[in-house]
Design a protein around this motif. Sequence first.
Motif, PDB file in Angstrom:
ATOM      1  N   THR A 193      -1.568  14.144   7.151  1.00 56.92           N
ATOM      2  CA  THR A 193      -0.781  14.301   5.923  1.00 56.92           C
ATOM      3  C   THR A 193       0.147  13.115   5.715  1.00 56.92           C
ATOM      4  O   THR A 193       0.315  12.625   4.590  1.00 56.92           O
ATOM      5  N   LEU A 194       0.755  12.633   6.804  1.00 53.26           N
ATOM      6  CA  LEU A 194       1.613  11.458   6.723  1.00 53.26           C
ATOM      7  C   LEU A 194       0.840  10.252   6.223  1.00 53.26           C
ATOM      8  O   LEU A 194       1.290   9.528   5.304  1.00 53.26           O
ATOM      9  N   VAL A 195      -0.328  10.014   6.786  1.00 53.89           N
ATOM     10  CA  VAL A 195      -1.140   8.848   6.416  1.00 53.89           C
ATOM     11  C   VAL A 195      -1.561   8.925   4.952  1.00 53.89           C
ATOM     12  O   VAL A 195      -1.391   7.966   4.180  1.00 53.89           O
ATOM     13  N   PHE A 196      -2.121  10.071   4.546  1.00 58.05           N
ATOM     14  CA  PHE A 196      -2.615  10.189   3.167  1.00 58.05           C
ATOM     15  C   PHE A 196      -1.471  10.216   2.149  1.00 58.05           C
ATOM     16  O   PHE A 196      -1.654   9.785   1.008  1.00 58.05           O
ATOM     17  N   SER A 197      -0.300  10.686   2.572  1.00 57.19           N
ATOM     18  CA  SER A 197       0.849  10.675   1.672  1.00 57.19           C
ATOM     19  C   SER A 197       1.294   9.250   1.376  1.00 57.19           C
ATOM     20  O   SER A 197       1.604   8.906   0.222  1.00 57.19           O
ATOM     21  N   LEU A 198       1.351   8.417   2.404  1.00 58.82           N
ATOM     22  CA  LEU A 198       1.740   7.023   2.195  1.00 58.82           C
ATOM     23  C   LEU A 198       0.721   6.283   1.341  1.00 58.82           C
ATOM     24  O   LEU A 198       1.087   5.477   0.471  1.00 58.82           O
ATOM     25  N   LEU A 199      -0.548   6.555   1.567  1.00 58.12           N
ATOM     26  CA  LEU A 199      -1.582   5.920   0.742  1.00 58.12           C
ATOM     27  C   LEU A 199      -1.521   6.444  -0.697  1.00 58.12           C
ATOM     28  O   LEU A 199      -1.765   5.693  -1.653  1.00 58.12           O
ATOM     29  N   TYR A 200      -1.193   7.720  -0.842  1.00 58.91           N
ATOM     30  CA  TYR A 200      -1.046   8.289  -2.183  1.00 58.91           C
ATOM     31  C   TYR A 200       0.087   7.606  -2.938  1.00 58.91           C
ATOM     32  O   TYR A 200      -0.036   7.299  -4.134  1.00 58.91           O
ATOM     33  N   LEU A 201       1.203   7.351  -2.247  1.00 64.64           N
ATOM     34  CA  LEU A 201       2.314   6.655  -2.884  1.00 64.64           C
ATOM     35  C   LEU A 201       1.918   5.242  -3.294  1.00 64.64           C
ATOM     36  O   LEU A 201       2.286   4.770  -4.381  1.00 64.64           O
ATOM     37  N   PHE A 202       1.167   4.579  -2.434  1.00 63.57           N
ATOM     38  CA  PHE A 202       0.775   3.195  -2.695  1.00 63.57           C
ATOM     39  C   PHE A 202      -0.124   3.105  -3.927  1.00 63.57           C
ATOM     40  O   PHE A 202       0.100   2.283  -4.823  1.00 63.57           O
ATOM     41  N   PHE A 203      -1.155   3.960  -3.970  1.00 61.90           N
ATOM     42  CA  PHE A 203      -2.093   3.898  -5.099  1.00 61.90           C
ATOM     43  C   PHE A 203      -1.586   4.696  -6.301  1.00 61.90           C
ATOM     44  O   PHE A 203      -1.873   4.352  -7.444  1.00 61.90           O
ATOM     45  N   GLY A 204      -0.823   5.760  -6.038  1.00 59.65           N
ATOM     46  CA  GLY A 204      -0.348   6.591  -7.137  1.00 59.65           C
ATOM     47  C   GLY A 204       0.609   5.867  -8.052  1.00 59.65           C
ATOM     48  O   GLY A 204       0.643   6.124  -9.270  1.00 59.65           O
ATOM     49  N   GLU A 205       1.401   4.945  -7.503  1.00 56.93           N
ATOM     50  CA  GLU A 205       2.310   4.163  -8.341  1.00 56.93           C
ATOM     51  C   GLU A 205       1.517   3.331  -9.339  1.00 56.93           C
ATOM     52  O   GLU A 205       1.902   3.210 -10.507  1.00 56.93           O
ATOM     53  N   ARG A 206       0.407   2.778  -8.899  1.00 60.80           N
ATOM     54  CA  ARG A 206      -0.414   1.940  -9.772  1.00 60.80           C
ATOM     55  C   ARG A 206      -1.167   2.760 -10.808  1.00 60.80           C
ATOM     56  O   ARG A 206      -1.475   2.264 -11.899  1.00 60.80           O
ATOM     57  N   TRP A 207      -1.477   4.011 -10.474  1.00 62.56           N
ATOM     58  CA  TRP A 207      -2.258   4.852 -11.383  1.00 62.56           C
ATOM     59  C   TRP A 207      -1.374   5.770 -12.229  1.00 62.56           C
ATOM     60  O   TRP A 207      -1.894   6.584 -12.989  1.00 62.56           O
ATOM     61  N   GLY A 208      -0.045   5.646 -12.090  1.00 62.53           N
ATOM     62  CA  GLY A 208       0.866   6.443 -12.898  1.00 62.53           C
ATOM     63  C   GLY A 208       0.877   7.919 -12.548  1.00 62.53           C
ATOM     64  O   GLY A 208       1.108   8.761 -13.428  1.00 62.53           O
ATOM     65  N   MET A 209       0.677   8.264 -11.292  1.00 62.82           N
ATOM     66  CA  MET A 209       0.630   9.662 -10.872  1.00 62.82           C
ATOM     67  C   MET A 209       2.031  10.164 -10.515  1.00 62.82           C
ATOM     68  O   MET A 209       2.954   9.374 -10.279  1.00 62.82           O
ATOM     69  N   ASN A 210       2.180  11.486 -10.481  1.00 64.20           N
ATOM     70  CA  ASN A 210       3.451  12.109 -10.113  1.00 64.20           C
ATOM     71  C   ASN A 210       3.650  12.002  -8.603  1.00 64.20           C
ATOM     72  O   ASN A 210       2.886  12.580  -7.821  1.00 64.20           O
ATOM     73  N   LEU A 211       4.685  11.282  -8.182  1.00 61.40           N
ATOM     74  CA  LEU A 211       4.914  11.038  -6.761  1.00 61.40           C
ATOM     75  C   LEU A 211       5.981  11.958  -6.167  1.00 61.40           C
ATOM     76  O   LEU A 211       6.193  11.933  -4.955  1.00 61.40           O
ATOM     77  N   ARG A 212       6.642  12.749  -6.996  1.00 64.32           N
ATOM     78  CA  ARG A 212       7.754  13.554  -6.513  1.00 64.32           C
ATOM     79  C   ARG A 212       7.357  14.539  -5.406  1.00 64.32           C
ATOM     80  O   ARG A 212       8.053  14.636  -4.386  1.00 64.32           O
ATOM     81  N   PRO A 213       6.258  15.304  -5.558  1.00 61.85           N
ATOM     82  CA  PRO A 213       5.915  16.264  -4.491  1.00 61.85           C
ATOM     83  C   PRO A 213       5.693  15.605  -3.135  1.00 61.85           C
ATOM     84  O   PRO A 213       6.072  16.151  -2.098  1.00 61.85           O
TER      85      PRO A 213
END
Length: 416
Positions: free
Chosen positions: A118-138
């Motif tokens: 979960t830690l690994v995928f969360s950090l990757l989600y933040l990295f790519f999610g910022e570029r794709w305009g996704m909700n990062l709050r959760p």
Amino acid sequence: MKIHHILSPLPEGRYQRCAQCDALFILPALRQNQDAFCPRCRARIAKGNEWTINQLAAVATTMLLLMPFAYADPLISVRLLGASISANLLHGIWQMALQGDPITASMVAFCTIGAPCTLVFSLLYLFFGERWGMNLRPVLLMLDRLKEWVMLDIYLIGMAVAAIKVKDYAAVSTGMALPAFIALTLLSILTMTHLNIEQLWERFYPQPEKLPYRTNTAALRVCLACNYTAIGDDRGRCPRCHVPLRQRRRHSLQKSWAALIAAIMLLIPANILPISIIYINGARNESTILSGIGSLAADNIPVAAVVFIASILVPFIKVVVLLTLLISIHFNVRQGLKTRIRLLRFVTWIGRWSMLDLFVISVTMSLVDRDQLLAFTMGPAAFFFGAAVILTILAVEWLDSRLIWDAYATNADYTD
């Protein structure tokens, strides 16, 4: 020392309430590698610049590449009756689920596989999610609570303890995946150390540095989810993370009491019933937590001391400290406020180490099969012990430490 009301913002900095004692102060702008501490309880409020999201994503990618080898390949091996038996993390959890209890196996799986992944995928989600305009709050809200559940370092120590226990019956050697697991453990520790959640919040969801002049400071609330201090929006939510702002955490005492009482009840069978069962030439030998430590002390006192501290001393200290804190809150005890807050931080830090015994059992079950003359399985106490450990961690998490300071008025003197 006296805490005074603040009437207007300073030229630089912003209002901040301490999430641990609710003191209100001005938090200045930090320079690189500077930390900020609460002037009343000395809680760390903010850290200077740590790893950027690019660095965190690079480390997360490395951890992701290491995980298949660290989890599935042999960590240690034994030579028993002419046969070589290898242990890996996945096989140990599978053996616990088959021969013992699936719920206990899921506790080990979550702390060693679920939380790190979960830690690994969360950090990757933040990295790519910022570029794709996704909700990062959760993800940001979850990351701050994930730290204490990543227990690869404790599993590594448990593997060493298991190897020492098994060496009396068979020759032990290291597996080819051990370097990968050690590297994964070190990277997880470095990530937890250099992960600055506040810095990530400021990067992804920046907020105004200053509140309007003549702000009603009494209405300022600190968000326990993201540690931002503000006045709630029109729906009473934190303007940064959108979690409802409240004066105190709802039902904090009730939930902490319930978890602590349940943990105390579970610790009784956990220490009376056998936690491990070993078969030697068909003879069944049961070991409780204490008797297992005693047999381990006959061969290796330092290792037995580590297990004693993690399995006996730490749960006892946590129960005593939590009882003391909860009772002091109920009776509005005004003495030793800073001592009690230090005790709460201490039990928060040591709580995770009680999982050591379950990790030792998981590794040992992977090394020794029932079909051999020497067999090892999990006893009924393992479930009770694991559940008690998790409940004590939750009891600490649910306790709103600001209740300790409520015995004093906002502007009253306090003693050490």
